[in-house]
Scaffold this motif. Structure first.
Motif, PDB file in Angstrom:
ATOM      1  N   SER A  10       0.866  -1.179   0.000  1.00  0.00           N
ATOM      2  CA  SER A  10       0.000   0.000   0.000  1.00  0.00           C
ATOM      3  C   SER A  10       0.897   1.221   0.000  1.00  0.00           C
ATOM      4  CB  SER A  10      -0.854   0.062   1.262  1.00  0.00           C
ATOM      5  OG  SER A  10      -1.626  -1.093   1.359  1.00  0.00           O
ATOM      6  N   CYS A  11       0.464   2.269  -0.695  1.00  0.00           N
ATOM      7  CA  CYS A  11       1.305   3.461  -0.708  1.00  0.00           C
ATOM      8  C   CYS A  11       0.455   4.698  -0.917  1.00  0.00           C
ATOM      9  CB  CYS A  11       2.356   3.346  -1.798  1.00  0.00           C
ATOM     10  SG  CYS A  11       3.618   4.616  -1.660  1.00  0.00           S
ATOM     11  N   ILE A  12       0.814   5.772  -0.201  1.00  0.00           N
ATOM     12  CA  ILE A  12       0.061   7.009  -0.364  1.00  0.00           C
ATOM     13  C   ILE A  12       0.603   7.827  -1.529  1.00  0.00           C
ATOM     14  CG2 ILE A  12      -0.683   7.221   2.043  1.00  0.00           C
ATOM     15  CD1 ILE A  12       1.706   9.085   2.488  1.00  0.00           C
ATOM     16  N   TYR A  13       1.723   7.424  -2.076  1.00  0.00           N
ATOM     17  CA  TYR A  13       2.312   8.173  -3.185  1.00  0.00           C
ATOM     18  C   TYR A  13       1.886   7.573  -4.517  1.00  0.00           C
ATOM     19  CZ  TYR A  13       5.375  10.574   0.128  1.00  0.00           C
ATOM     20  OH  TYR A  13       5.876  11.319   1.141  1.00  0.00           O
ATOM     21  N   ASP A  14       2.256   8.307  -5.561  1.00  0.00           N
ATOM     22  CA  ASP A  14       1.813   7.881  -6.879  1.00  0.00           C
ATOM     23  C   ASP A  14       2.924   8.026  -7.917  1.00  0.00           C
ATOM     24  OD1 ASP A  14      -0.352   6.728  -8.236  1.00  0.00           O
ATOM     25  OD2 ASP A  14      -0.770   8.629  -9.239  1.00  0.00           O
ATOM     26  N   CYS A  15       4.016   7.349  -7.671  1.00  0.00           N
ATOM     27  CA  CYS A  15       5.117   7.413  -8.637  1.00  0.00           C
ATOM     28  C   CYS A  15       4.699   6.679  -9.905  1.00  0.00           C
ATOM     29  CB  CYS A  15       6.374   6.791  -8.054  1.00  0.00           C
ATOM     30  SG  CYS A  15       6.788   7.449  -6.433  1.00  0.00           S
ATOM     31  N   LYS A  16       4.881   7.343 -11.018  1.00  0.00           N
ATOM     32  CA  LYS A  16       4.310   6.853 -12.275  1.00  0.00           C
ATOM     33  C   LYS A  16       4.787   5.454 -12.676  1.00  0.00           C
ATOM     34  CE  LYS A  16       1.972  10.600 -13.297  1.00  0.00           C
ATOM     35  NZ  LYS A  16       1.579  10.797 -11.877  1.00  0.00           N
ATOM     36  N   TYR A  17       6.044   5.161 -12.399  1.00  0.00           N
ATOM     37  CA  TYR A  17       6.648   3.916 -12.877  1.00  0.00           C
ATOM     38  C   TYR A  17       6.404   2.737 -11.942  1.00  0.00           C
ATOM     39  CZ  TYR A  17       9.768   5.996  -9.525  1.00  0.00           C
ATOM     40  OH  TYR A  17      10.241   6.591  -8.394  1.00  0.00           O
ATOM     41  N   CYS A  18       5.781   2.985 -10.792  1.00  0.00           N
ATOM     42  CA  CYS A  18       5.765   1.968  -9.746  1.00  0.00           C
ATOM     43  C   CYS A  18       4.478   1.146  -9.749  1.00  0.00           C
ATOM     44  CB  CYS A  18       5.938   2.641  -8.389  1.00  0.00           C
ATOM     45  SG  CYS A  18       5.807   1.490  -7.019  1.00  0.00           S
ATOM     46  N   PRO A  19       4.588  -0.165  -9.682  1.00  0.00           N
ATOM     47  CA  PRO A  19       3.396  -1.020  -9.671  1.00  0.00           C
ATOM     48  C   PRO A  19       2.550  -0.824  -8.406  1.00  0.00           C
ATOM     49  CG  PRO A  19       5.382  -2.329  -9.288  1.00  0.00           C
ATOM     50  CD  PRO A  19       5.831  -0.957  -9.655  1.00  0.00           C
ATOM     51  N   ASN A  20       3.142  -0.274  -7.373  1.00  0.00           N
ATOM     52  CA  ASN A  20       2.406  -0.126  -6.112  1.00  0.00           C
ATOM     53  C   ASN A  20       1.773   1.245  -5.945  1.00  0.00           C
ATOM     54  OD1 ASN A  20       3.570  -2.649  -5.451  1.00  0.00           O
ATOM     55  ND2 ASN A  20       5.414  -1.570  -4.787  1.00  0.00           N
ATOM     56  N   ARG A  21       1.849   2.075  -6.953  1.00  0.00           N
ATOM     57  CA  ARG A  21       1.370   3.447  -6.783  1.00  0.00           C
ATOM     58  C   ARG A  21      -0.108   3.470  -6.405  1.00  0.00           C
ATOM     59  NH1 ARG A  21       0.890   5.627 -13.014  1.00  0.00           N
ATOM     60  NH2 ARG A  21      -0.466   3.955 -13.731  1.00  0.00           N
ATOM     61  N   ARG A  22      -0.472   4.535  -5.738  1.00  0.00           N
ATOM     62  CA  ARG A  22      -1.821   4.686  -5.192  1.00  0.00           C
ATOM     63  C   ARG A  22      -2.898   4.453  -6.247  1.00  0.00           C
ATOM     64  NH1 ARG A  22      -1.607  10.260  -3.711  1.00  0.00           N
ATOM     65  NH2 ARG A  22      -2.224  10.592  -5.857  1.00  0.00           N
TER      66      ARG A  22
ATOM     67  N   SER B  69       9.304  -0.887   1.792  1.00  0.00           N
ATOM     68  CA  SER B  69       7.880  -0.746   2.038  1.00  0.00           C
ATOM     69  C   SER B  69       7.278   0.401   1.248  1.00  0.00           C
ATOM     70  CB  SER B  69       7.630  -0.498   3.533  1.00  0.00           C
ATOM     71  OG  SER B  69       6.238  -0.428   3.770  1.00  0.00           O
ATOM     72  N   GLY B  70       6.011   0.256   0.916  1.00  0.00           N
ATOM     73  CA  GLY B  70       5.259   1.387   0.428  1.00  0.00           C
ATOM     74  C   GLY B  70       5.027   2.304   1.630  1.00  0.00           C
ATOM     75  N   ILE B  71       4.601   3.508   1.357  1.00  0.00           N
ATOM     76  CA  ILE B  71       4.470   4.452   2.468  1.00  0.00           C
ATOM     77  C   ILE B  71       3.027   4.493   2.963  1.00  0.00           C
ATOM     78  CG2 ILE B  71       4.693   6.879   3.118  1.00  0.00           C
ATOM     79  CD1 ILE B  71       7.042   6.852   0.996  1.00  0.00           C
ATOM     80  N   ILE B  72       2.858   4.141   4.228  1.00  0.00           N
ATOM     81  CA  ILE B  72       1.518   4.160   4.797  1.00  0.00           C
ATOM     82  C   ILE B  72       1.416   5.275   5.825  1.00  0.00           C
ATOM     83  CG2 ILE B  72       0.488   1.881   4.482  1.00  0.00           C
ATOM     84  CD1 ILE B  72       2.190   0.950   6.845  1.00  0.00           C
TER      85      ILE B  72
ATOM     86  N   VAL C  70      17.686   6.594  -5.764  1.00  0.00           N
ATOM     87  CA  VAL C  70      17.535   7.889  -6.437  1.00  0.00           C
ATOM     88  C   VAL C  70      16.479   7.800  -7.533  1.00  0.00           C
ATOM     89  CG1 VAL C  70      19.825   8.781  -5.973  1.00  0.00           C
ATOM     90  CG2 VAL C  70      19.440   7.392  -7.992  1.00  0.00           C
ATOM     91  N   GLU C  71      16.158   6.589  -7.964  1.00  0.00           N
ATOM     92  CA  GLU C  71      15.089   6.324  -8.931  1.00  0.00           C
ATOM     93  C   GLU C  71      15.328   6.899 -10.325  1.00  0.00           C
ATOM     94  OE1 GLU C  71      13.275   4.171  -7.778  1.00  0.00           O
ATOM     95  OE2 GLU C  71      12.364   4.610  -5.842  1.00  0.00           O
ATOM     96  N   MET C  72      15.560   8.198 -10.427  1.00  0.00           N
ATOM     97  CA  MET C  72      15.635   8.824 -11.744  1.00  0.00           C
ATOM     98  C   MET C  72      16.998   9.479 -11.963  1.00  0.00           C
ATOM     99  SD  MET C  72      13.032   8.544 -13.633  1.00  0.00           S
ATOM    100  CE  MET C  72      12.256   7.000 -13.195  1.00  0.00           C
TER     101      MET C  72
ATOM    102  N   ASP D 170       5.816  13.139  -5.803  1.00  0.00           N
ATOM    103  CA  ASP D 170       5.832  13.228  -4.342  1.00  0.00           C
ATOM    104  C   ASP D 170       7.242  13.205  -3.764  1.00  0.00           C
ATOM    105  OD1 ASP D 170       2.929  13.004  -4.144  1.00  0.00           O
ATOM    106  OD2 ASP D 170       3.273  10.968  -4.864  1.00  0.00           O
ATOM    107  N   LYS D 171       8.212  12.922  -4.630  1.00  0.00           N
ATOM    108  CA  LYS D 171       9.578  12.848  -4.120  1.00  0.00           C
ATOM    109  C   LYS D 171      10.378  14.018  -4.646  1.00  0.00           C
ATOM    110  CE  LYS D 171       9.657   7.816  -3.985  1.00  0.00           C
ATOM    111  NZ  LYS D 171      10.216   6.592  -4.547  1.00  0.00           N
ATOM    112  N   SER D 172      11.407  14.397  -3.933  1.00  0.00           N
ATOM    113  CA  SER D 172      12.284  15.417  -4.483  1.00  0.00           C
ATOM    114  C   SER D 172      13.727  14.967  -4.355  1.00  0.00           C
ATOM    115  CB  SER D 172      12.084  16.741  -3.753  1.00  0.00           C
ATOM    116  OG  SER D 172      12.776  16.700  -2.527  1.00  0.00           O
TER     117      SER D 172
HETATM  118  S1  SF4 Z   1       8.029   4.034  -5.646  1.00  0.00           S
HETATM  119 FE1  SF4 Z   1       7.714   3.802  -3.441  1.00  0.00          FE
HETATM  120  S2  SF4 Z   1       6.795   5.744  -2.853  1.00  0.00           S
HETATM  121 FE2  SF4 Z   1       6.582   5.630  -5.060  1.00  0.00          FE
HETATM  122  S3  SF4 Z   1       4.575   4.697  -5.355  1.00  0.00           S
HETATM  123 FE3  SF4 Z   1       6.038   3.048  -5.354  1.00  0.00          FE
HETATM  124  S4  SF4 Z   1       6.050   2.323  -3.267  1.00  0.00           S
HETATM  125 FE4  SF4 Z   1       5.117   4.332  -3.245  1.00  0.00          FE
END
Ligand code: SF4
Lengths: 404, 239
Positions: free
Chosen positions: A62-74, A108-111, A165-167, A179-181
């Motif tokens: 579960s995650c409150i964020y919405d990173c475009k590339y992530c399968p777990n995004r909100r 973890s995703g961010i809860i 760093v992701e990107m 949501d990240k900087s």
């Molecule tokens: S990358 Fe991390 S913070 Fe971003 S949506 Fe996925 S789990 Fe959430």
């Protein structure tokens, strides 16, 4: 939900993280179970050929964020689940005792909020260390935006603490992970670096960049890695070829996973860390991407033919490292052995030099192995490309994956 | 007549034999384990009496790893290695142009490499008796390297590692290790009740963690050779 289903969800959600190493820590077994093994151990290899060394899972997807590339995004409609601390401890111990794994990788995703998530992670790890007396390897992700006292607390329990760093650039980050900087990320890395010690994440930190989800060039990616290595003493930068899990107007619609590109980046990363190359040796604003057909080292050599062919019995250690087909180990051996006798072609083979790559670039006792008229760019390049192709098609990336 | 030297199969006796041969400047035709020796018309067997040998630990460890290698003629490799060691000292290890040195270093690399792989690939199952039990079939005799590794790691468990090819069991019980020659049938291998659940859970993880879009069987097999699959439970169902 039974434990099997949970594990399937929470391992699936973690599988895109490329980090797999379990090396660099010397944690001892103090009256419990487990220890860390300095050079790391691979316990299995999954069907994609990647090393399995740690039980790689998320606490929750579960995650409150919405990173475009992530399968777990909100905004994704996927099944969500969460482990209890006890469940994670039990699985880890059960797997560890059977020698399936070297330890745990927990992210973890961010809860709720970053601090809350971080506290949850700490609860798990601390139960594992203190109640279950687990001394095996633990790699934990630091949650972005969490307070520094929590980072300190977690770091004291784990072998490696890291933050992705992701990107490759702050622009892409803004675009794809709103949501990240970058600042946030660098702050976390900075505070980990400050604290690293034999008691705090003794095996240091690593990070991961996703390749091919943004428009950044190889040059930008490598430049970022170069500066990360310098600034934060990183052990490793992992490159993770983007697998098109999400549909989004902001994402490229990839037909295939850019594995070849990822492979070239790993090779170049090696050259930075072990061969004293600078990114500017390999790439420039004018040629910002790697040659897909030729590995970066050979590519460099081809463009610097003036320093070749090089005399094996004389060249300095640093120069030897620039010869395609000569690795760190063989260069060291050459330097050591030629103190005692002059090396010929046969000796090089025994040392482990890859002759079919090196032969274009070396002299042994003044002797060149091919007809001198073949010492020209086009001929050598054509041959190396042919050879590279045979090899790369079947094995791809992975020899560079696990070791540090 | 070819002079063949027999030793009892132990490292200690082999080392002693080689040492005596070198001291007396005898060049053996072959050195073999006594029970494997077959009498023939052209050879004459000899035996050296047991005794101690003093040797630099670096070279001794190297010899030991060669001794564990699956290589016919390894005894002579050790003989020639030590012969040259007597002549040149420890720097002989840089003389790769000497066949015995090159071969010795290769064999060691091979043995240590397999030992390292086994530290990862070994799979334990829990028996009803509480023992953790692993069986494996390494090409080289690497069980000695596993002993110290797992003694440290599973200090408070009881466990058994069994080498199927050499019929050798390493038993660790209440903090002490024992090597015992025995057959697999001598061990009661009833698994504990939870065993299936745990290994099934592991298989779920194993399957899930692979990224479908990246599948690469050649790569997988290269790192985890097929000859080991039999004992790696997650690979057990693959053929
Ligand atoms: S990358 Fe991390 S913070 Fe971003 S949506 Fe996925 S789990 Fe959430």
């Amino acid at each position: 939900m039974n434990i099997k289903e949970k594990l399937a969800i929470l391992a699936d959600a973690a599988k895109y993280d490329a980090s797999c190493s379990s090396s660099g820590s010397q944690r001892k077994n103090t009256n419990g179970i487990g220890n860390a093994y300095r050079s790391g151990i691979c316990h299995s290899f999954s069907a994609d050929g990647r090393c399995i060394s740690l039980l790689k899972i998320l606490l929750t997807n579960s995650c409150i964020y919405d990173c475009k590339y992530c399968p777990n995004r909100r905004s994704n409609d996927v099944k969500r689940s969460m482990f209890s601390a006890k469940e994670i401890c039990e699985i880890t111990l059960n797997f560890y005792r059977r020698n399936y794994i070297e330890g745990l990788f927990l992210s973890s995703g961010i809860i709720k909020d970053p601090d809350y998530t971080m506290e949850k992670l700490i609860e798990v790890i601390s139960m594992l260390r203190h109640d279950y007396h687990f001394n095996g390897y633990i790699h934990c992700k630091a949650i972005l935006g969490s307070s520094s006292y929590l980072i300190k607390k977690l770091g004291l329990l784990v072998d490696r603490l890291s933050c992705n760093v992701e990107m490759p650039s702050s622009n892409s980050l803004k675009l794809l992970a709103p949501d990240k900087s970058k600042e946030n990320i660098l702050n976390v890395m900075g505070s980990i670096k400050e604290n690293v010690s034999p008691f705090f994440a003794p095996s240091g930190q690593s990070t991961q960049v996703i390749i091919g989800a943004s428009m950044d060039s190889d040059y930008q990616i490598m430049k970022q890695s170069e500066s990360l290595y310098k600034k934060f003493n990183l052990k490793r930068v992992f490159y993770s070829a983007y697998v098109g899990v999400n549909k989004d107007a902001l994402l490229p619609s990839l037909k295939f996973v850019p594995l070849k590109r990822e492979h070239r980046l790993y090779q170049a990363d090696f050259l930075l860390r072990y061969y004293h190359y600078k990114v500017d040796d390999l790439l420039s604003v004018k040629t910002p991407n790697f040659n897909v057909l030729l590995d970066p080292k050979a590519n460099w050599a081809i463009n610097h033919l003036d320093i070749f062919p090089m005399e094996i019995n004389k060249a300095s250690y640093d120069d030897l490292l620039r010869i395609p087909g000569v690795g760190v180990k063989s260069a060291k051996r050459i330097v050591k052995m030629r103190l005692y006798y002059r090396l010929g072609m046969e000796d090089l083979k025994k040392i482990g030099v890859v002759i079919k790559r090196a032969k274009y670039f070396i002299l042994c006792d003044g002797k060149y192995f091919l007809d001198h008229s073949y010492f020209n760019k086009n001929f050598i390049m054509a041959n190396l490309i042919l050879e590279d192709k045979d090899k790369a098609d079947s094995f791809q990336q992975l020899s560079l994956f696990c070791n540090e | 007549m070819n002079n063949v030297y027999l030793y009892d199969g132990s490292f200690k006796h082999l080392l002693r034999t080689v040492d005596v041969l070198i001291t007396k400047s005898i060049k053996p035709y072959d050195i073999v384990v006594e029970k494997d020796y077959v009498r023939d018309l052209f050879s004459k067997p000899y035996k050296v009496r047991m005794g101690n040998v003093c040797l630099d630990s670096r070279i001794k460890n190297l010899c030991f790893s060669i001794f564990l290698a699956d290589y016919k003629g390894k005894e002579l490799v050790i003989y020639y290695l030590l012969l040259n060691y007597r002549k040149y000292g420890i720097k002989v290890l840089n003389f790769r142009y000497l066949n015995c040195v090159n071969l010795a270093l290769k064999l060691r690399k091979n043995v240590l490499h397999e030992a390292h792989k086994m530290k990862g690939f070994l799979r334990f199952r829990q028996l009803e008796s509480g023992f953790l039990f692993a069986t494996f079939a390494p090409s080289n005799n690497v069980i000695y390297y596993l002993a110290s590794h797992f003694e440290r790691r599973f200090k408070k468990e009881n466990w058994i590692i069994y080498d199927e090819l050499r019929h050798l069991a390493l038993i660790y019980y209440e903090g002490r290790s024992y090597f015992i020659n025995c057959s697999l049938d001598d061990i009661n291998k009833t698994f504990s009740a939870v065993e299936k659940d745990v290994s099934d859970l592991w298989k779920v993880f194993f399957k899930t963690i692979s990224i479908k879009e990246r599948e690469n069987a050649i790569c997988q097999m290269r790192f985890m050779p097929k000859k080991y699959w039999k004992n790696i439970i997650e690979m057990g169902d693959c053929k």
